[in-house]
Design an enzyme around this catalytic site. Sequence first.
Site, PDB file in Angstrom:
ATOM      1  N   LYS A 185      -7.322   1.878  -2.852  1.00  0.00           N
ATOM      2  CA  LYS A 185      -6.877   1.204  -1.625  1.00  0.00           C
ATOM      3  C   LYS A 185      -6.859   2.188  -0.448  1.00  0.00           C
ATOM      4  CE  LYS A 185      -4.866  -1.622   1.236  1.00  0.00           C
ATOM      5  NZ  LYS A 185      -5.627  -2.625   1.967  1.00  0.00           N
ATOM      6  N   THR A 236       0.843  -1.202   0.000  1.00  0.00           N
ATOM      7  CA  THR A 236       0.000   0.000   0.000  1.00  0.00           C
ATOM      8  C   THR A 236       0.875   1.247   0.000  1.00  0.00           C
ATOM      9  OG1 THR A 236      -1.629  -1.231   1.281  1.00  0.00           O
ATOM     10  CG2 THR A 236      -1.897   1.163   1.186  1.00  0.00           C
TER      11      THR A 236
END
Length: 294
Positions: free
Chosen positions: A180, A105
């Site tokens: 995300k 991420t």
Amino acid sequence: MIKRRIKNMGEKIGFIGMGIMGVPMAKNILNKGYDLTVYNRTEEKCALLKEAGANICGYPSDLARDCDTVILMLTGPEAIDNVLGGSEGLLKGLAKGKCVINMSTVTPEYTEKINAEITITGADFIDSPVSGSKKPAEDAQLIILASGDKDVIESKENLFLAMGKKIVNCGEAGKGSAVKLANNMLLGIMMSGFAEAANLAESSGVSTETFLDVIFSGPLNNFLFQLKKDMFINEDFPPQFPFKHMEKDLRFAQKLADDTGAESHLGKLTASMFKNGLSRFAEEDVAAIKKFYK
Ligand code: NAP
């Protein structure tokens, strides 16, 4: 199973990052019959994969030379820069015909940077963070948030489905990272709300069990709260999705809100709570935000 093993035998996969997520994801790739090589900064953490039949590589550059596709599952930008750069870094071994998939991420801005660094070598790049934590990773039930060249993404479908149950094509590279961060901002806000409400009930003399019974019997029941149920009851928070990663993701989401001009009030408040709790709860699960209220 045999059919799939034969089909996947040709493609050599490299996996970098043997953390909470990387180990089960790499195991699932191996289970689908891929030829797998792994690298981790702390080499001992490769032992489980070695036992399961993976090759171990001492340097990212060698792994890039040996493999067709390389997956990154690392903490964040600092770790990725560390693996990409230097004389033994991944970039040294990349060339046309290879592909790097970043599943860590990070921000869309950082994704743009590594997309440029990787594609200049001739290799393809896919930005593909995941939704789901340790258990979905173990069960190959992750949601794959792929973004980048459509044909390249499609060519990796079998590989993605070795780790997850669904591939969502989010658009051009960077959009997967953006989705995300939006997803994880909501996760942080929901976890904080859950903790705050539990604390209100407990402060009023209601047991955690009674509070959870009410939540799980009505429309507020959901998979996330169920996952954290035992942690709330036992006041014990072994890391599945570490608190420190939630703090990072909320910080990145605020950066994205600043860059795009998006209003973010709850996200900002939640990010500051996680920042305050970081020195005490960094290595615990995200659900340790409940202790913030004690
Ligand atoms: P983790 O258990 O903390 O593992 C982090 C990995 O990064 C380890 O392999 C670590 O190597 C490596 N690393 C850290 N700093 C490094 C550096 N400077 N140089 C080289 N390698 C470095 O993390 P995780 O929970 O698996 O998460 C990985 C990524 O997926 C993160 O971006 C996270 O936000 C995201 N994510 C996590 C979850 C979850 O539930 N855990 C869910 C979805 C997405 P060492 O072993 O040597 O420390």
